[in-house]
Write an enzyme that holds these catalytic residues in place. Structure first.
Site, PDB file in Angstrom:
ATOM      1  N   CYS A   2       0.831  -1.186   0.000  1.00  0.00           N
ATOM      2  CA  CYS A   2       0.000   0.000   0.000  1.00  0.00           C
ATOM      3  C   CYS A   2       0.874   1.248   0.000  1.00  0.00           C
ATOM      4  O   CYS A   2       2.096   1.179  -0.080  1.00  0.00           O
ATOM      5  CB  CYS A   2      -0.885   0.021   1.251  1.00  0.00           C
ATOM      6  N   ARG A  46      -4.725   1.432  -0.914  1.00  0.00           N
ATOM      7  CA  ARG A  46      -4.511   0.007  -0.709  1.00  0.00           C
ATOM      8  C   ARG A  46      -4.295  -0.776  -1.992  1.00  0.00           C
ATOM      9  O   ARG A  46      -5.003  -0.593  -2.987  1.00  0.00           O
ATOM     10  CB  ARG A  46      -5.731  -0.593   0.012  1.00  0.00           C
ATOM     11  N   LEU A  47      -3.309  -1.660  -1.957  1.00  0.00           N
ATOM     12  CA  LEU A  47      -3.150  -2.740  -2.917  1.00  0.00           C
ATOM     13  C   LEU A  47      -3.513  -4.006  -2.164  1.00  0.00           C
ATOM     14  O   LEU A  47      -2.773  -4.460  -1.283  1.00  0.00           O
ATOM     15  CB  LEU A  47      -1.716  -2.819  -3.450  1.00  0.00           C
ATOM     16  N   GLU A  75       4.053  -6.620   4.491  1.00  0.00           N
ATOM     17  CA  GLU A  75       3.628  -8.009   4.537  1.00  0.00           C
ATOM     18  C   GLU A  75       4.303  -8.657   5.733  1.00  0.00           C
ATOM     19  O   GLU A  75       5.526  -8.594   5.888  1.00  0.00           O
ATOM     20  CB  GLU A  75       4.042  -8.729   3.254  1.00  0.00           C
ATOM     21  N   ASP A  98      -2.960  -9.216   7.778  1.00  0.00           N
ATOM     22  CA  ASP A  98      -1.800  -8.985   8.644  1.00  0.00           C
ATOM     23  C   ASP A  98      -1.868  -7.602   9.272  1.00  0.00           C
ATOM     24  O   ASP A  98      -1.318  -7.373  10.351  1.00  0.00           O
ATOM     25  CB  ASP A  98      -0.488  -9.190   7.887  1.00  0.00           C
TER      26      ASP A  98
END
Length: 606
Positions: A2, A46-47, A75, A98
């Site tokens: 993101c 966001r991705l 991540e 996460d």
């Protein structure tokens, strides 16, 4: 992955939020969000990779009488393990992202949560009742985080362009920034954002902003320790750590693939990924880049002894993967110059950046996440300068043996006079920060200094490149060799183990025997491919010539015209930077500086 941003103690309006968010959309094309409470505004684009339905941000959580809000880019590879621990402590989760685990971990353990994380990240947490902001970045610096004090408050963001989007911030460069560009670039001093007043939270660091003051703390660094394992035990441990790092980074709720260059590092990643996916009845998707007529124009040299295509095809056959080629021409590279400069927010590694940007743009049509082999050379000692006694004996950055050439480009006389000391001071500072046990032999001590130099400088340039060029197209790239457990273990491993049988990355090759075909496992190191097509040099030279003939370029305010004229016909013994930036790439780097100055309308304060 993101984009994150925010500010505290500064004016905020809907227009300001929207302007800053607009700069974040390439990193986060799947949705945006904002949060404002009191003096704090948090922004997120966001991705979606994990839990697309339940991982929206900013994300809030109430715990222990405090309300926490987080924006997170990264991540976390041990999410399941930490989630289990938190559930035992009474935490309940709404989704499986996460981000939620990072937020609950911070609420439970405070900044101590950083010691528990295995992942790549940059995040900010606002404690609403305490009225304070927490910032953190992963140990190795895979994910970026910049900040700037401004008008009695603070701004932070994944990328510099977002900070510059705040309406009262000016893009400025002073003597230090110019020295960074020309004496060190495309590398830069750890923590330096080149733009005046812009700083980067260093890898392995966190910070609290409270009552108008930012307090920094380094929570992790490479630390020397006695290595007691035999060579066989070391090789076995390396094999386990490498495989575990690759497997742990395969977690994804969206399509995943891998770069395949035909070299040792990417081939190892592809082999492990293909094996894991085969257990699930799936085929790995792999990607390679090449250039039009590369076999015709390729010229072997000490840094790039052979081309990649044969080895890529060998691995493609071995792994039975779903393989895709991206074939670029000089026009593709030149066309990407502007986008690559805007993506990085700074001049970069010339066509090494341009080609990766164009490559990632094509890959994004197939997958959202890819694994890549960067950073094995830093920790295993793979670069030529690790193994060249003459180069490593010289005081100075081994990837830039061209101090006099660089100084010659500076227009300002006073910067030329101080040029050598500027470089040397930063070099010596890094040496002084290296943690080395007493009693090491002179060679062992020097090799640990070399690891720290590469870890703190050269590797960061490559990580910048990989993050910005990929995220410009909303592609997440993971780098398993940046697993901190691997870096920690290898730092203590003696050089004679790493240099097994006098081969670069000899320890890694030995440790991974049986995973790859012998001809790939023991292939001589070859860096990321660049074009050898003479048309590329002609094209960038013509652009520089037009710039010189026009005479209005802001580049000419900081670079001597005579030096640029000489560059067009120059031959240098050493590359400008690293292994790949020779004269064509140096010309392109100067064009990038010009593009950067124009794009941001940079005020030159000298």
């Amino acid at each position: 992955m993101c984009a994150i941003a925010g500010f505290v103690d500064l004016k905020q309006t809907q227009q300001i939020r929207e302007k800053m968010l607009s700069t974040m959309l390439r990193r986060g094309p799947d949705g945006t969000g904002s949060y404002t409470a009191g003096p704090c505004t948090l922004l997120h684009a966001r991705l979606a990779v994990i839990d697309p339905a339940g991982g929206a941000q900013p994300m809030g959580y109430d715990h222990g009488g405090e309300h926490y809000q987080i924006v997170y880019n990264g991540e976390l590879y041990n999410t399941a393990e930490l989630r289990g621990k938190l559930e035992q402590l009474g935490h309940a989760f709404r989704g499986h992202s996460d981000t939620e685990v990072v937020l609950h971990s911070f609420a439970q353990w405070g900044e101590g949560c950083l010691d528990l994380f295995n992942g790549i990240f940059a995040f900010a947490v606002w404690e609403q009742k305490q009225n304070r902001l927490f910032l953190a970045r992963d140990r190795i610096g895979v994910k970026p985080l910049f900040y700037k004090y401004h008008d009695g408050g603070i701004l932070f963001a994944s990328e510099i362009k977002t900070i510059l989007a705040y309406p009262t911030v000016r893009a400025e460069v002073d003597e230090q920034g110019i020295s960074e560009l020309l004496l060190l670039g495309p590398g830069r001093t750890p923590g330096c954002g080149v733009f005046r007043g812009v700083e980067e939270l260093e890898p392995g660091c966190c910070a609290w902003y409270e009552n108008g003051r930012l307090t920094l703390r380094r929570y992790w660094k490479l630390t020397d320790r006695e290595h007691r394992d035999s060579f066989a035990e070391t090789a076995e441990q390396v094999r386990c750590l490498v495989k575990d790092a690759i497997r742990s980074q395969m977690v994804s709720d969206v399509p995943l693939g891998a770069f395949l260059s035909g070299g040792l590092d990417s081939s190892l990643i592809c082999a492990v990924c293909a094996e894991e996916m085969a257990k699930q009845g799936r085929r790995l998707t792999t990607f390679s880049v090449d250039y039009t007529d590369q076999e015709k124009h390729f010229v072997p040299n000490k840094f790039q002894p052979n081309s990649d295509r044969y080895y890529i095809n060998r691995m493609k056959e071995e792994l039975k993967c779903d393989h895709h080629w991206s074939v670029l021409n000089p026009e593709d590279l030149v066309d990407a110059l502007g986008d690559a400069t805007r993506a990085r927010d700074l001049p970069g590694m010339a066509d090494v950046d341009f080609s990766l940007l164009a490559f990632c743009r094509q890959i994004r049509g197939y997958v959202t996440v890819v694994l890549s082999g960067e950073c094995a050379d830093e920790i295993f000692g793979g670069y030529p300068w690790y193994r060249d006694p003459e180069v490593r004996a010289v005081d100075g950055f081994p990837w830039a043996q061209n101090t006099k050439q660089r100084i010659g480009f500076l227009r300002q006389e006073k910067l030329r006079r101080s040029g050598e000391s500027y470089i040397r001071d930063r070099y010596l500072q890094t040496l002084g920060e290296s943690d080395i046990l007493p009693g090491n032999s002179p060679e062992e001590r020097r090799m640990k200094e070399m690891v720290n130099l590469n870890f703190r400088w050269f590797m960061q340039t490559l990580l910048d490149r990989k993050d910005r060029m990929s995220m410009y197209s909303g592609l997440e790239v993971r780098v398993p060799f940046c697993d901190y457990r691997l870096a920690e273990y290898l730092y203590a491993v003696p050089w004679e183990y790493k240099d097994y049988r006098g081969r670069e990355k000899g320890l890694l090759r030995k440790a991974m025997e049986g995973v790859l075909p012998e001809e790939v496992l023991y292939r001589k190191k070859s860096p990321y491919p660049k074009t050898f097509d003479p048309r590329y040099f002609n094209m960038v030279s013509e652009k520089l010539r037009r710039l010189l003939d026009d005479g209005s370029s802001p580049l000419l305010q900081i670079v001597r015209r005579e030096a640029l004229e000489e560059l067009l016909t120059a031959e240098y013994a050493w590359p400008w930077y690293g292994q790949l930036m020779n004269v064509p790439q140096t010309v392109a780097y100067m064009l990038q500086i010009d593009c950067w100055l124009r794009t941001h309308n940079v005020d030159i304060l000298v």
